[in-house]
Write a protein that holds these residues in place. Structure first.
Motif, PDB file in Angstrom:
ATOM      1  N   THR A  35      28.549   9.131  16.515  1.00 33.07           N
ATOM      2  CA  THR A  35      28.210   9.976  15.078  1.00 33.07           C
ATOM      3  C   THR A  35      27.861   8.687  14.182  1.00 33.07           C
ATOM      4  O   THR A  35      26.834   8.909  13.399  1.00 33.07           O
ATOM      5  N   MET A  36      28.459   7.682  14.017  1.00 32.85           N
ATOM      6  CA  MET A  36      27.897   6.468  13.476  1.00 32.85           C
ATOM      7  C   MET A  36      26.390   6.063  13.676  1.00 32.85           C
ATOM      8  O   MET A  36      25.537   5.933  12.842  1.00 32.85           O
ATOM      9  N   ARG A  37      26.102   5.886  14.871  1.00 34.61           N
ATOM     10  CA  ARG A  37      25.051   5.401  15.235  1.00 34.61           C
ATOM     11  C   ARG A  37      23.767   6.429  15.252  1.00 34.61           C
ATOM     12  O   ARG A  37      22.804   6.189  14.721  1.00 34.61           O
ATOM     13  N   GLN A  38      24.244   7.690  15.185  1.00 37.68           N
ATOM     14  CA  GLN A  38      23.100   8.822  15.029  1.00 37.68           C
ATOM     15  C   GLN A  38      23.006   8.670  13.671  1.00 37.68           C
ATOM     16  O   GLN A  38      21.888   9.139  13.107  1.00 37.68           O
ATOM     17  N   LYS A  39      23.846   8.793  12.908  1.00 43.42           N
ATOM     18  CA  LYS A  39      23.738   9.076  11.266  1.00 43.42           C
ATOM     19  C   LYS A  39      22.921   7.766  10.741  1.00 43.42           C
ATOM     20  O   LYS A  39      22.285   7.929   9.787  1.00 43.42           O
ATOM     21  N   ALA A  40      23.252   6.784  11.504  1.00 42.73           N
ATOM     22  CA  ALA A  40      22.324   5.558  11.064  1.00 42.73           C
ATOM     23  C   ALA A  40      20.712   5.750  11.633  1.00 42.73           C
ATOM     24  O   ALA A  40      20.081   4.776  11.252  1.00 42.73           O
ATOM     25  N   GLY A  41      20.440   6.617  12.291  1.00 40.67           N
ATOM     26  CA  GLY A  41      19.315   6.711  13.172  1.00 40.67           C
ATOM     27  C   GLY A  41      18.890   5.816  13.893  1.00 40.67           C
ATOM     28  O   GLY A  41      17.692   5.570  14.292  1.00 40.67           O
ATOM     29  N   LEU A  42      19.747   5.182  14.756  1.00 46.21           N
ATOM     30  CA  LEU A  42      19.488   3.991  15.519  1.00 46.21           C
ATOM     31  C   LEU A  42      19.625   4.576  17.118  1.00 46.21           C
ATOM     32  O   LEU A  42      20.413   5.384  17.429  1.00 46.21           O
ATOM     33  N   THR A  43      18.841   4.050  17.863  1.00 41.74           N
ATOM     34  CA  THR A  43      18.903   4.042  19.385  1.00 41.74           C
ATOM     35  C   THR A  43      19.903   3.019  19.851  1.00 41.74           C
ATOM     36  O   THR A  43      20.351   2.115  19.052  1.00 41.74           O
ATOM     37  N   GLN A  44      20.321   3.119  21.025  1.00 40.38           N
ATOM     38  CA  GLN A  44      21.137   2.098  21.580  1.00 40.38           C
ATOM     39  C   GLN A  44      20.284   0.677  21.546  1.00 40.38           C
ATOM     40  O   GLN A  44      21.197  -0.369  21.300  1.00 40.38           O
ATOM     41  N   ASP A  45      19.162   0.830  21.874  1.00 44.11           N
ATOM     42  CA  ASP A  45      18.346  -0.380  22.039  1.00 44.11           C
ATOM     43  C   ASP A  45      18.211  -1.137  20.525  1.00 44.11           C
ATOM     44  O   ASP A  45      18.428  -2.276  20.420  1.00 44.11           O
ATOM     45  N   LEU A  46      17.983  -0.237  19.371  1.00 50.16           N
ATOM     46  CA  LEU A  46      17.870  -0.854  18.153  1.00 50.16           C
ATOM     47  C   LEU A  46      19.386  -1.354  17.692  1.00 50.16           C
ATOM     48  O   LEU A  46      19.402  -2.350  17.112  1.00 50.16           O
ATOM     49  N   LEU A  47      20.523  -0.393  18.058  1.00 52.67           N
ATOM     50  CA  LEU A  47      21.545  -1.141  17.509  1.00 52.67           C
ATOM     51  C   LEU A  47      21.852  -2.462  18.160  1.00 52.67           C
ATOM     52  O   LEU A  47      22.649  -3.181  17.779  1.00 52.67           O
ATOM     53  N   ALA A  48      21.721  -2.429  19.476  1.00 52.43           N
ATOM     54  CA  ALA A  48      21.939  -3.749  20.156  1.00 52.43           C
ATOM     55  C   ALA A  48      21.156  -5.061  19.597  1.00 52.43           C
ATOM     56  O   ALA A  48      21.828  -6.123  19.485  1.00 52.43           O
ATOM     57  N   GLU A  49      19.941  -4.763  19.198  1.00 52.78           N
ATOM     58  CA  GLU A  49      19.306  -5.753  18.646  1.00 52.78           C
ATOM     59  C   GLU A  49      19.931  -6.157  17.334  1.00 52.78           C
ATOM     60  O   GLU A  49      19.972  -7.464  17.040  1.00 52.78           O
ATOM     61  N   LYS A  50      20.219  -5.150  16.570  1.00 53.80           N
ATOM     62  CA  LYS A  50      20.787  -5.436  15.251  1.00 53.80           C
ATOM     63  C   LYS A  50      22.391  -6.219  15.351  1.00 53.80           C
ATOM     64  O   LYS A  50      22.595  -6.843  14.481  1.00 53.80           O
ATOM     65  N   MET A  51      22.931  -6.050  16.362  1.00 54.81           N
ATOM     66  CA  MET A  51      24.238  -6.696  16.714  1.00 54.81           C
ATOM     67  C   MET A  51      23.948  -8.010  17.241  1.00 54.81           C
ATOM     68  O   MET A  51      24.974  -8.737  17.664  1.00 54.81           O
ATOM     69  N   GLY A  52      22.869  -8.234  18.161  1.00 52.91           N
ATOM     70  CA  GLY A  52      22.583  -9.292  18.663  1.00 52.91           C
ATOM     71  C   GLY A  52      23.353  -9.262  20.040  1.00 52.91           C
ATOM     72  O   GLY A  52      23.877 -10.432  20.708  1.00 52.91           O
ATOM     73  N   THR A  53      23.241  -8.246  20.752  1.00 53.83           N
ATOM     74  CA  THR A  53      23.831  -8.086  22.049  1.00 53.83           C
ATOM     75  C   THR A  53      22.764  -7.395  23.014  1.00 53.83           C
ATOM     76  O   THR A  53      21.860  -7.236  22.589  1.00 53.83           O
ATOM     77  N   THR A  54      23.258  -6.790  24.158  1.00 48.76           N
ATOM     78  CA  THR A  54      22.519  -6.276  24.883  1.00 48.76           C
ATOM     79  C   THR A  54      22.870  -4.570  24.896  1.00 48.76           C
ATOM     80  O   THR A  54      23.817  -4.029  24.454  1.00 48.76           O
ATOM     81  N   THR A  55      21.774  -3.951  25.504  1.00 51.39           N
ATOM     82  CA  THR A  55      21.833  -2.551  25.222  1.00 51.39           C
ATOM     83  C   THR A  55      23.019  -2.107  26.226  1.00 51.39           C
ATOM     84  O   THR A  55      23.621  -1.265  26.042  1.00 51.39           O
ATOM     85  N   ARG A  56      23.005  -2.514  27.321  1.00 53.03           N
ATOM     86  CA  ARG A  56      24.281  -2.333  28.353  1.00 53.03           C
ATOM     87  C   ARG A  56      25.532  -2.508  27.651  1.00 53.03           C
ATOM     88  O   ARG A  56      26.359  -1.791  28.010  1.00 53.03           O
ATOM     89  N   SER A  57      25.868  -3.558  26.887  1.00 58.92           N
ATOM     90  CA  SER A  57      26.962  -3.824  26.103  1.00 58.92           C
ATOM     91  C   SER A  57      27.321  -2.502  25.263  1.00 58.92           C
ATOM     92  O   SER A  57      28.300  -2.089  25.228  1.00 58.92           O
ATOM     93  N   ILE A  58      26.144  -1.906  24.675  1.00 56.96           N
ATOM     94  CA  ILE A  58      26.423  -0.797  23.741  1.00 56.96           C
ATOM     95  C   ILE A  58      26.773   0.504  24.619  1.00 56.96           C
ATOM     96  O   ILE A  58      27.557   1.359  24.369  1.00 56.96           O
ATOM     97  N   ILE A  59      25.849   0.583  25.673  1.00 58.94           N
ATOM     98  CA  ILE A  59      26.418   1.670  26.706  1.00 58.94           C
ATOM     99  C   ILE A  59      27.753   1.729  27.142  1.00 58.94           C
ATOM    100  O   ILE A  59      28.570   2.734  27.129  1.00 58.94           O
ATOM    101  N   ARG A  60      28.269   0.473  27.581  1.00 62.79           N
ATOM    102  CA  ARG A  60      29.521   0.305  27.839  1.00 62.79           C
ATOM    103  C   ARG A  60      30.584   0.669  26.799  1.00 62.79           C
ATOM    104  O   ARG A  60      31.471   1.286  26.865  1.00 62.79           O
ATOM    105  N   LEU A  61      30.483   0.240  25.621  1.00 63.46           N
ATOM    106  CA  LEU A  61      31.174   0.602  24.390  1.00 63.46           C
ATOM    107  C   LEU A  61      31.032   2.181  24.323  1.00 63.46           C
ATOM    108  O   LEU A  61      32.375   2.670  23.955  1.00 63.46           O
TER     109      LEU A  61
END
Length: 90
Positions: A35-61
């Motif tokens: 819900t947080m990610r969707q409300k921010a309008g972020l994809t997993q890829d964009l969120l990973a970039e903002k966090m300085g991590t990998t998309t795979r890490s976001i998927i696992r989380l």
């Protein structure tokens, strides 16, 4: 068979229902992350970039297969424009 029908059928088994209910808090936590990610309008890829991590890490989380630390959860929330708080109930 639809997912709802499958779930309804599985819940007839008391052992399955007990195990499913035991995971309710985890399911709710994952839903909150999504819900947080969707409300921010972020994809997993964009969120990973903002966090300085990998998309795979976001998927696992977001799938519940990781075991994130407090700092990771804070980074996730902040990258989505939220603040995370810890609460407890009795």
């Amino acid at each position: 068979m639809s997912l709802d029908e499958l779930k309804k059928e599985a819940f007839k088994n008391p052992h399955f229902k007990k195990e499913y209910d035991a995971l309710e808090d985890e399911f709710q936590f994952i839903a909150t992350l999504l819900t947080m990610r969707q409300k921010a309008g972020l994809t997993q890829d964009l969120l990973a970039e903002k966090m300085g991590t990998t998309t795979r890490s976001i998927i696992r989380l977001e799938s519940g297969s990781g075991n994130p630390g407090w700092k990771t959860l804070q980074k996730y929330a902040h990258a989505c424009g939220f603040k995370i708080q810890l609460q407890y109930t009795h």
